[in-house]
Every structure is written in structure tokens, then in C-alpha cells.
Design a protein around this motif. Structure first.
Motif, PDB file in Angstrom:
ATOM      1  N   LEU A 178       0.819  -1.212   0.000  1.00 34.83           N
ATOM      2  CA  LEU A 178       0.000   0.000   0.000  1.00 34.83           C
ATOM      3  C   LEU A 178       0.855   1.265   0.000  1.00 34.83           C
ATOM      4  CD1 LEU A 178      -2.873  -0.751   2.548  1.00 34.83           C
ATOM      5  CD2 LEU A 178      -3.132  -0.087   0.173  1.00 34.83           C
ATOM      6  N   MET A 179       1.937   1.240   0.809  1.00 39.51           N
ATOM      7  CA  MET A 179       2.711   2.473   0.990  1.00 39.51           C
ATOM      8  C   MET A 179       3.288   3.010  -0.322  1.00 39.51           C
ATOM      9  SD  MET A 179       4.578   2.055   4.594  1.00 39.51           S
ATOM     10  CE  MET A 179       3.836   2.761   6.024  1.00 39.51           C
ATOM     11  N   PRO A 180       4.126   2.239  -1.037  1.00 43.07           N
ATOM     12  CA  PRO A 180       4.629   2.824  -2.285  1.00 43.07           C
ATOM     13  C   PRO A 180       3.548   2.937  -3.357  1.00 43.07           C
ATOM     14  CG  PRO A 180       5.466   0.612  -1.995  1.00 43.07           C
ATOM     15  CD  PRO A 180       4.749   0.958  -0.737  1.00 43.07           C
ATOM     16  N   ALA A 181       2.560   2.025  -3.344  1.00 38.12           N
ATOM     17  CA  ALA A 181       1.538   2.089  -4.386  1.00 38.12           C
ATOM     18  C   ALA A 181       0.755   3.395  -4.280  1.00 38.12           C
ATOM     19  CB  ALA A 181       0.592   0.895  -4.271  1.00 38.12           C
ATOM     20  N   PHE A 182       0.589   3.915  -3.070  1.00 43.35           N
ATOM     21  CA  PHE A 182      -0.135   5.167  -2.926  1.00 43.35           C
ATOM     22  C   PHE A 182       0.804   6.348  -2.695  1.00 43.35           C
ATOM     23  CE2 PHE A 182      -3.477   2.118  -2.513  1.00 43.35           C
ATOM     24  CZ  PHE A 182      -4.461   2.708  -3.276  1.00 43.35           C
ATOM     25  N   GLY A 183       2.004   6.217  -3.188  1.00 43.57           N
ATOM     26  CA  GLY A 183       2.833   7.406  -3.332  1.00 43.57           C
ATOM     27  C   GLY A 183       3.807   7.698  -2.212  1.00 43.57           C
ATOM     28  N   ALA A 184       3.951   6.828  -1.194  1.00 43.10           N
ATOM     29  CA  ALA A 184       4.941   7.068  -0.151  1.00 43.10           C
ATOM     30  C   ALA A 184       6.274   6.481  -0.606  1.00 43.10           C
ATOM     31  CB  ALA A 184       4.494   6.440   1.161  1.00 43.10           C
ATOM     32  N   ARG A 185       7.046   7.276  -1.278  1.00 41.00           N
ATOM     33  CA  ARG A 185       8.306   6.788  -1.838  1.00 41.00           C
ATOM     34  C   ARG A 185       9.447   7.640  -1.307  1.00 41.00           C
ATOM     35  NH1 ARG A 185       6.218   5.479  -8.043  1.00 41.00           N
ATOM     36  NH2 ARG A 185       4.574   4.115  -7.328  1.00 41.00           N
ATOM     37  N   PRO A 186       9.944   7.297  -0.122  1.00 35.84           N
ATOM     38  CA  PRO A 186      10.976   8.150   0.479  1.00 35.84           C
ATOM     39  C   PRO A 186      12.269   8.152  -0.325  1.00 35.84           C
ATOM     40  CG  PRO A 186      10.773   6.107   1.683  1.00 35.84           C
ATOM     41  CD  PRO A 186       9.659   6.131   0.709  1.00 35.84           C
ATOM     42  N   GLN A 187      12.477   7.090  -1.141  1.00 41.03           N
ATOM     43  CA  GLN A 187      13.687   7.067  -1.960  1.00 41.03           C
ATOM     44  C   GLN A 187      13.772   8.313  -2.842  1.00 41.03           C
ATOM     45  OE1 GLN A 187      11.340   4.668  -2.098  1.00 41.03           O
ATOM     46  NE2 GLN A 187      12.249   2.752  -1.382  1.00 41.03           N
ATOM     47  N   LEU A 188      12.598   8.795  -3.268  1.00 34.21           N
ATOM     48  CA  LEU A 188      12.592   9.943  -4.163  1.00 34.21           C
ATOM     49  C   LEU A 188      12.649  11.259  -3.413  1.00 34.21           C
ATOM     50  CD1 LEU A 188       9.880   8.775  -6.685  1.00 34.21           C
ATOM     51  CD2 LEU A 188      12.259   9.202  -7.198  1.00 34.21           C
ATOM     52  N   LYS A 189      12.242  11.239  -2.128  1.00 36.62           N
ATOM     53  CA  LYS A 189      12.045  12.503  -1.434  1.00 36.62           C
ATOM     54  C   LYS A 189      13.128  12.817  -0.418  1.00 36.62           C
ATOM     55  CE  LYS A 189       7.669  13.569  -2.687  1.00 36.62           C
ATOM     56  NZ  LYS A 189       7.102  14.864  -3.036  1.00 36.62           N
ATOM     57  N   ASN A 190      13.933  11.788  -0.010  1.00 30.26           N
ATOM     58  CA  ASN A 190      14.793  12.045   1.147  1.00 30.26           C
ATOM     59  C   ASN A 190      16.100  12.725   0.787  1.00 30.26           C
ATOM     60  OD1 ASN A 190      16.375  10.071   0.090  1.00 30.26           O
ATOM     61  ND2 ASN A 190      16.015   8.567   1.684  1.00 30.26           N
ATOM     62  N   ASN A 191      16.370  12.909  -0.516  1.00 28.99           N
ATOM     63  CA  ASN A 191      17.536  13.677  -0.987  1.00 28.99           C
ATOM     64  C   ASN A 191      18.878  13.027  -0.673  1.00 28.99           C
ATOM     65  OD1 ASN A 191      15.755  15.494  -1.867  1.00 28.99           O
ATOM     66  ND2 ASN A 191      16.166  17.048  -0.303  1.00 28.99           N
ATOM     67  N   LEU A 192      18.895  11.828  -0.039  1.00 34.38           N
ATOM     68  CA  LEU A 192      20.184  11.237   0.327  1.00 34.38           C
ATOM     69  C   LEU A 192      20.848  10.604  -0.891  1.00 34.38           C
ATOM     70  CD1 LEU A 192      19.075   9.577   3.661  1.00 34.38           C
ATOM     71  CD2 LEU A 192      20.360  11.685   3.385  1.00 34.38           C
ATOM     72  N   GLU A 193      20.149   9.612  -1.485  1.00 37.65           N
ATOM     73  CA  GLU A 193      20.720   8.962  -2.655  1.00 37.65           C
ATOM     74  C   GLU A 193      20.733   9.916  -3.837  1.00 37.65           C
ATOM     75  OE1 GLU A 193      18.058   7.651  -1.081  1.00 37.65           O
ATOM     76  OE2 GLU A 193      18.571   5.666  -0.323  1.00 37.65           O
ATOM     77  N   ARG A 194      19.738  10.809  -3.873  1.00 38.57           N
ATOM     78  CA  ARG A 194      19.648  11.719  -5.014  1.00 38.57           C
ATOM     79  C   ARG A 194      20.862  12.628  -5.065  1.00 38.57           C
ATOM     80  NH1 ARG A 194      14.352  15.120  -5.057  1.00 38.57           N
ATOM     81  NH2 ARG A 194      15.721  16.803  -4.406  1.00 38.57           N
ATOM     82  N   ASN A 195      21.310  13.080  -3.888  1.00 37.90           N
ATOM     83  CA  ASN A 195      22.491  13.936  -3.885  1.00 37.90           C
ATOM     84  C   ASN A 195      23.756  13.150  -4.218  1.00 37.90           C
ATOM     85  OD1 ASN A 195      20.860  16.002  -3.172  1.00 37.90           O
ATOM     86  ND2 ASN A 195      21.371  15.921  -0.989  1.00 37.90           N
ATOM     87  N   PHE A 196      23.733  11.851  -3.898  1.00 41.58           N
ATOM     88  CA  PHE A 196      24.922  11.032  -4.133  1.00 41.58           C
ATOM     89  C   PHE A 196      25.060  10.655  -5.612  1.00 41.58           C
ATOM     90  CE2 PHE A 196      27.258   6.995  -4.084  1.00 41.58           C
ATOM     91  CZ  PHE A 196      28.342   7.346  -3.329  1.00 41.58           C
TER      92      PHE A 196
END
Lengths: 535, 535
Positions: free
Chosen positions: B482-500
Motif C-alpha cells: 500500500l505504501m509505495p503504491a499510494f505514493g509514499a516513496r521516500p527514496q525519491l524525497k529524502n535527498n540522500l541517494e539523489r544527492n549522491f
């Protein structure tokens, strides 16, 4: 109960392999990104650790496979002599590459990390050890220490796949930087010297080479890369078959596989060898012309026209050949071979799987060419080339897979232990009654059946035609492997798809798909050799 | 001879499917790129054509399956009632989504292409037709027109997979644009209104909505997307099993599968249901808090802490549960079921394959977190979360796969003949004589063996514990779906991996891997229901 543990052991070793492989691919892909702190030092250290573990495991395996009962059965389909021969050939080339690498990094010993020198040394030891290991034991069906053997073989498999991934990524980065440099040169100074960048793209040093040898070393190992890539793939395939064979018990009769001499056949081959050889020679000439002209901006266009024309001709001929082969199979009276055969299952899976890479590139090209409405000659040629590529892959896969599933022709005199007598046509009609509707694979009955092919003349027209076609396709696939393996990649240079999809997207697509396309050609050549031998 | 054509027919239909699927994926991925002329109109037209073809084929199939001898056998493992029930549930949600879509595009009728209105209409017809078709015939082993049936079923499979691809790509584009907007807002005006962008990101219009309803329609179909995605996957899985069963002939005894009543079990379940239900409820609360707080920049950090803490707790509990289940299996005396069962083979392959997506994200996170030396709380939480995710996936896959391979417990008295199967019983006893040691699957012998489980008490502790664990894991997997299916995707929002890794690379990785991770959770829940039923 052994069946329970077989599945469980396979599952756990496969899970371990998946995890190491994913970790390796994450490291390798992170290492290829410029702005990420993970660099090739970490990747090399990871590979060195994997190779050392594999070497230790192989020593352990040698030690315990000397015990009696360790290897009770051998799979006669596994590790045929041409595969082992190919392994040795590619292994020698890889060793030469490692020597060049060692020489190169010794020149830079002062300013490079020591891991860059340790890596080729460990790799040489690994290659020597692994080639000997696979030469000796590729047919073994290990019966003791089965679980630990599965883990060990999976470790070797993952080591080879990681080496393959690292090599392919390295080459892709090399090609992409080359391309970006090209792009800059075209947009700034069209007459810029290119030679320096081609050999120095992938490794930027802060210090200069101390002697003149290092450029020779670097060029040398750049041209030996494709052989190292093929070595890893050959070793992976052989290790995978060994892994599938761990704990396998087979009856005596299945293992009776008549050894066909390769030399016998070649003396009667004319048409296939001639046409295939002509295509191969033309291809080498086209490759050399392409590689020379591609770096001169004013000759770029003509180089591409030449490349596409040659490929369209070759692909059309190959499609016709495969189609003719499939039609001949429709009149072929040989039985299908339904025995369990991990080597063949792997071959078929790899053929279908590796073709996806080339399919993907072709479909992207087709969409791009159709959407930009092909008016120019080069667009039209690219469109025809992509469509023919899809047609050729489909027809060739059908031809090869059907050929691999036929029982081999029996042309030698019947061996006494099989108890076959020359004419048993009377038995043949009764075969139809043996088909039970409730059982889909009538495997166990097969060895007892009289081979219908014995009643045919051993050297008939159908058989010869299949062999000629296999030989022709084999030579064509080799030239289609040589071209991209040695850097003739018009997809990256022709600017058609790149302008349509954008540099970044198109680079990703080609970098992921092209290695599979190259692997497909090599693997198709190997499978065609098998079809040729069995016909 | 039928065996020859079975393989050939499968190969050709699979090749056709590969080609259409690749063409579809190229179209869909090109359509998602902003600067490419291929846009969603072309993609929708392609889907409409595929759906219409599928509908025509299903009508044809209904027509010819009324003939006698069309369906001689039924596969009792295929299409269990909970799978068909799920299909109907997701189908109804998809129909509601299509109604919302039609309503939305009618509001924009003047300035949108008519294909956007035609597409949901055709899709409604397709969903109704396909749900009925799969409900009626998912167990069939088609015996006549086998080749054309294979092509038809592959067509339906490809249609469903293309719809899935299009939906997943659409949602990824939506999320990515959302993210880019976020990025801009954070860097320019932190207090910018977000609601408008969230609902209008994926479809930019040149004209305004004429009435107030269209925003409701849009929000509605945005929240019904996940159900449509699951519908396509359920339908794909059922179609694939039908395709594998075309031309399959089975003997009577294999089909003896005692139908276990689901209601009987639930009344004795306490611990699993209670703990699982508690986790599920907490998860829903966390999901709502996360979705509310994530859009407020000052609450972002605490929302992530909450999300990771909950997930770490849930994953740790699930890992312990799976481990306990695997240990209990070590003392389980039930036989392994080695019958041919395409449904189970597909389940196992999908579990292992879909887990790759989540594994991949976790390894990328681990490399990023280790390389940036985790000092902050959120980095450490992310690292623990990623490691636990890998551990949990590995343990859960081991537990599920072992559970699926056990023979079901026999607690009811052996039922009389169900009357579904009309096999020629005279052949079944003769099958045992065909067994040779070289054939690894001793399928025909198994039914003759006395079931050891019958001698055990039907309601023992081991069995109950496996059921409690399955139920607990089932509920946990649903909340993790339910969590990722309804849009809770911390991978995209937490800026940790994105900055790396950089925005572009990380977006590609998550957009490719997350859909598989989401699918994995749904599929694991379905497989756990099967394990629960069989224990």
C-alpha cells in the motif's frame, strides 16, 4: 529426500549469487559515474577479492574431487571440445592483455594506486587456474559436498559475470567519452587530432608516461578487451552447466553420444564456406575502411553508407539462408531429442535472451526513423538495416533452436554396444503406438528406439544443405561479432537516433543493449557450430 | 510428433510476443521523453489496437471452445478462486477508473485528441470481456487449434503487459515531474502551493476545465491507478498459465487436489492475525501522516524518521517470522510435491525476479550511505532499512518457495472423483514403467505413495505456527504494498541517494526498480495466501 535438498541447495546458492551479483553491478555502475565518490579502485578491489576466493575454492575442489565417489557421472553434452578450445584461446589472449596492463601500470607506478597493478596480476593467476579447472572438470557431475560445490560454482560464475560487467562498463565509458570528445571537436575545431583521445579517454592521469612503451601497452590492451569479455562469458556458461549438473545422476544410455569428427565434414563443404568466407573477407575490409574513415569528419557520411550497405546485404543473405534451413527441417525425418540437457536449455535461453538487446536497439531505431520520415539515403538505409536485423534474428533463432533439438545424424557404422542392426524399418511404424497421451515427454523410451536416420543414405542432399547453411551463417555471425566488438558502432556515430532521443538517453540505451547484441553474435556462432556438428 | 509442434508453436508465439512487447516498450518509453515527437497519443493508439485485437480473439475463442474435444483437461492448480476474486475486484476498480477518465476527458473534449476519450472506452470493454474470459476459462487446457490459441493468449498477455508498462511509466513521469517541481519550489519559494501541481503534473493542457467536476475525476483516477496496475498483472499471470497449459495432457491422479475451505481456518487464528492487523493499522496511520507531512518542507525530516522507524520495525518482525517459519519446516515431515505445475513455477520465478527491483534499490542505497559515512540519524536509519530489506526479502523468499513446494496437508477425508477431469485412466498405471533413472522428476510415481501427512494429527502445533506466520506476513506485505503504491516513496524525497548519484541517474534507477518492488509485495501476499491454504 535428495530431491528436496537439491532444490533447496540450488535456491540458496542462487540467492547468494543474486546478492553478490547485484552488489557487484551497483558498485560497477556507481564506479562508472563521474561525480560519484565510488571509483574504479573500489571496483577493482571487489574483483580481486572475488577472484582470490574463487582460486581458493578451485584448489579445495581439486583436493576433494580426487576422492573416490566424488564424480560418478559425466555429462557428455557439457563442455564440448570446441568450447574448451575457445576458452583456452580467449584465455591466452586475456593473459596477453594482463601482461600489457601490468606493463602499462608499471610505467605509472608512482602516481597510480597499487590496486591497479595487483588486479591484472591476480587476474592472470585466476585465468590460468580457471582454464585448467574448466578443462579438467567441466563434464563432472559432482556427487559429494554438493551444497558447498553449488556455492563454489556460483562464486566462480559471479566472479566471471562481474569481470564481464566491469569490462563492458569500462568499454562503454570509453566509447561514450570518445563520443563526447567527438561532439566537442565537431562543434569547436573540426580538424582536431583524434588519436590521442582515443587511447587516453578512459584513464586520465595526473602524471605523464615515463617511457614510450606505455602507449603501445595501452593500445594493445584496448584491442584485446573483446577477447577477455568473451573469455568471461565462455567460463560463465561452462560454470553454469557444472552448477546445474551438481548432484545429477544419469543413466548409462543417455551418456552414449557418438563423437563426430569435425575434420571429416569440412572437406565436402563448398558453397557455404565460399559464400561465408567471401562475406567474412568483405566484412573485414569494410571494418578497416570504416575505422579509418570514421575519424575524418568529411568521410563520415560515406563510411556509414558503406557500412549499412554491407550489413543489409549480409543480413538479407543470412535471412534467406535461415529461412531455407527452416524449410528443409520441415522435410527432415529425424526425431526430436527430448532428453534433459542443461547445456542446450542454457543455449536456447541465452540465444533468446541476448537477442533482446539487439531487438531493442533496432526497434528504437525504427521508431526514430519512421517518426522523422526518412527522406535521406542514410535514414532509409538505417531503417532497412534495423528491419532486416529483426527479421534475421527471428529467422536465425528459429533455425538454430530447431536444429539443436534434432537428434544427431548417425553416419558411422553402428557401434556394437548399442546393439543396433542395419535395417529395422519394420519397427518404425510401431513407434506411433508408444506415444502415451498422459505423458508429455517420452524421454526414457528414446535410447531403445531404432534410429530412423540409419535407414537413410548417410550423405543426402537435405543434410548437406543444412550443413552448408550452418557454416555460412557461422562465418557471417563471426563478422557481425567482429565489427561491433572492435569498435564499429554506427549507432553511436551516425547522429540519427542521437538527435532524436537526445545524447543521454541514447547513450544509456546503446550501452545497455549493445553488449548483449555482441554476445548474441558470438553465442549464435557457437550454437551454429553445434548445429553443424549434429547435422 | 505432437511434442515437436508443441515446442515449435511455443517458440514462434513467444517470438511474436517478444517482438510486440519490445515495440510496445520502445513506444511507451519514447512517449515518456519530453523532447521526442512520439507522444502519448501514439502510445494510446497502440494500446487501443492491441485491446481490440484481444477482444476479437476472445470472442473467437469462446466460439470454438464450445465445440466438443476443445477442452479435455483442466489444470486444478490454475486460476484458484482467490486469484479470480482478486481479478474481479481489481477489474471493478479499473472500470471505475475508466469512468473517471471518460468523465475527465469529456470535460476537455474541445482541446484534447479524441484518442484520449476512445482509449478508456475500449479499455472498459476489454476489462469486462477479459474478466469474464479468465473467470470462465482460466483452468482450461485447450486441445484444438493449439497454435492459434498460443498466439491469441500471447496477444492478451502482451496487451496486459503493455497496459502495465504504460501505467507504470505514466505514474513514474508523474512522480518525477512532481519531484522536479518540488526541487524548484524548495530552491525558489518554499511556501508555494503544491496541490495544483500534484493533480495537474502529468497532463498539461492548453485550455481550462469547463466545470468543477474534472478535478474530482482527476483525483479519483489518480488514486485508482494502483488497482489498474494490479489488474493487468493478475490477468498477465493467469494468461501465461493458460498459455503454458495449451495442449497439455495430464493424467487423472495428478489433478487430485483437495479443495480446502478458507473459512475453516480463520476462526482459529489469533496471534498472526492480531500482530499482522496491528502492523497494518499502524502502517495506514504512518502512510497518512507521511503523505500529509511530506508536502510541508519543515516537517519533511520528521516524516522520514517516522517512515523509516515504522519500516525497520515491520521488516525486523517479518524477518524473524520468516526465519521461524523456515526453522519449523526443518522439522516438517510432509513430502515435497514434485509434480509439474506451471502456476507454481511462474510464482517462484516472479518472486525471485520481482525481488531484484527492491534488492537493486537497497544495494544502491547501501553503497551511497556507506560511502557518505553515516553520521546523521536519517542516514543511519536509511542504511539499517536497506540492509533489513535485503535480509527480509531473502528470508521471505526462502520461506514462501519452500512452503509452495510442500504437499498440502490432508485433513478432510479423501474426496470422491470431482468429475472435472476426463482422462483415460487405462494409461495412468502404465506410466510408472516408463520411469528411468536418467529422468529427474519422478512425477508419475508420487501419487501411488501413501501420504505420510495423513497419519499425523490434522491440527498440530507446527502446522498452526506456519499458518500464523503466513497470515502475519500476508498482512505485513499488504501494508508494504500500500505504501509505495499510494505514493509514499521516500527514496525519491529524502535527498540522500539523489544527492549522491545525481537527480537523473537516481530517477532512472527508482523508476525502473520501484514498480518491480511494488509488484513483488502484491505477489508475495498472493503466494503467502497459497502457503496459508496449503499448510
Amino acid at each position: 529426500h535428495s530431491e528436496v535438498w537439491k532444490k533447496g541447495g540450488r535456491l540458496l546458492s542462487a540467492l547468494m549469487a543474486i546478492n553478490i551479483a547485484l552488489f557487484g553491478s551497483v558498485l560497477v555502475s556507481s564506479g562508472s559515474l563521474e561525480h560519484v565518490v565510488v571509483q574504479d579502485k573500489e571496483v577493482l578491489a571487489f574483483l580481486v577479492v572475488l577472484m582470490l576466493l574463487s582460486v581458493f575454492w578451485m584448489i579445495f575442489q581439486f583436493y576433494f574431487s580426487c576422492q573416490k565417489n566424488a564424480v560418478l557421472y559425466k555429462d557428455s553434452h557439457a563442455g564440448p571440445v570446441w568450447l574448451r578450445g575457445g576458452l583456452v584461446f580467449f584465455g591466452i589472449c586475456s593473459l596477453v592483455m594482463d601482461v600489457f596492463k601490468i606493463g602499462y601500470y608499471i610505467s605509472y607506478i608512482d602516481c597510480e594506486s597499487p590496486i591497479k597493478l595487483i588486479h591484472p596480476m591476480v587476474q592472470s593467476a585466476f585465468i590460468i587456474m580457471q582454464t585448467y579447472f574448466l578443462w579438467v572438470s567441466s563434464k563432472h557431475c559432482v556427487q559429494i559436498h554438493t551444497n558447498i560445490s553449488r556455492y563454489g560454482l556460483m562464486l566462480i560464475l559471479i566472479t566471471n559475470l562481474s569481470i564481464w560487467m566491469a569490462a563492458v562498463t569500462d568499454e562503454s565509458v570509453h566509447q561514450t567519452r570518445d563520443l563526447e570528445d567527438d561532439h566537442k571537436i565537431v562543434h569547436s575545431s573540426p580538424a582536431g587530432s583524434h588519436d590521442h583521445k582515443e587511447v587516453g579517454g578512459a584513464h586520465e592521469h595526473t602524471c605523464q608516461c615515463s617511457n614510450h612503451l606505455c602507449h603501445i601497452f595501452q593500445t594493445g590492451y584496448y584491442y584485446l578487451y573483446p577477447f577477455n569479455i568473451e573469455y568471461s562469458l565462455f567460463a560463465s556458461a561452462m560454470t553454469y552447466v557444472m552448477w546445474k549438473n551438481v548432484g545429477r545422476e544419469m543413466d548409462d544410455q543417455v551418456a552414449h553420444h557418438s563423437r563426430l569428427s569435425l575434420c571429416f565434414y569440412f572437406k565436402n563443404m563448398f558453397a557455404g564456406f565460399l559464400i561465408g568466407g567471401a562475406v567474412l573477407l568483405c566484412g573485414v575490409v569494410v571494418l578497416v575502411i570504416y575505422k579509418v574513415k570514421i575519424n575524418l569528419p568529411d568521410k563520415l557520411y560515406r563510411a556509414h553508407i558503406l557500412f549499412y550497405s554491407f550489413n543489409i546485404l549480409a543480413l538479407a543473405l543470412m535471412s534467406l539462408g535461415s529461412l531455407a534451413g527452416s524449410i528443409i527441417y520441415r522435410f527432415d525425418k529425424r526425431h526430436m531429442d527430448a532428453h534433459k540437457n542443461p547445456t542446450r536449455t542454457l543455449d536456447v535461453t541465452l540465444l533468446l535472451g541476448a537477442a533482446l538487446g539487439q531487438y531493442c536497439i533496432s526497434y528504437y531505431s525504427i521508431v526514430a526513423m519512421v517518426a522523422t520520415s526518412p527522406g535521406e539515403l542514410i535514414n532509409a538505409l538505417n531503417l532497412v538495416y534495423s528491419i532486416l536485423m529483426i527479421v534475421q534474428l527471428t529467422l536465425q533463432n528459429t533455425f538454430i533452436i530447431e536444429g539443436l533439438h534434432r537428434e544427431p545424424f548417425q553416419d558411422a557404422a553402428p557401434q556394437p554396444e548399442k546393439g543396433l542392426i542395419f535395417a529395422n524399418e519394420a519397427v518404425a511404424p510401431s513407434l506411433a503406438h508408444n506415444e502415451t497421451p498422459g505423458f508429455s515427454a517420452p524421454a526414457p523410451e528414446f535410447p531403445a528406439k531404432p534410429k530412423q536416420s540409419i535407414t537413410e543414405p548417410p550423405w543426402n542432399l537435405k543434410r548437406r544443405m543444412v550443413q552448408e547453411i550452418s557454416l555460412f551463417l557461422l562465418l557471417c555471425n563471426i563478422i557481425l561479432w567482429l565489427m561491433p566488438a572492435f569498435g564499429a558502432r554506427p549507432q553511436l556515430k551516425n547522429n540519427l537516433e542521437r538527435n532524436f532521443y537526445g545524447l543521454y538517453v541514447w547513450t544509456i540505451i546503446t550501452n545497455i543493449c549493445l553488449p548483449f547484441g555482441i554476445f548474441y553474435r558470438m553465442h549464435a556462432a557457437a550454437s551454429l557450430l553445434e548445429v553443424f556438428r549434429m547435422s
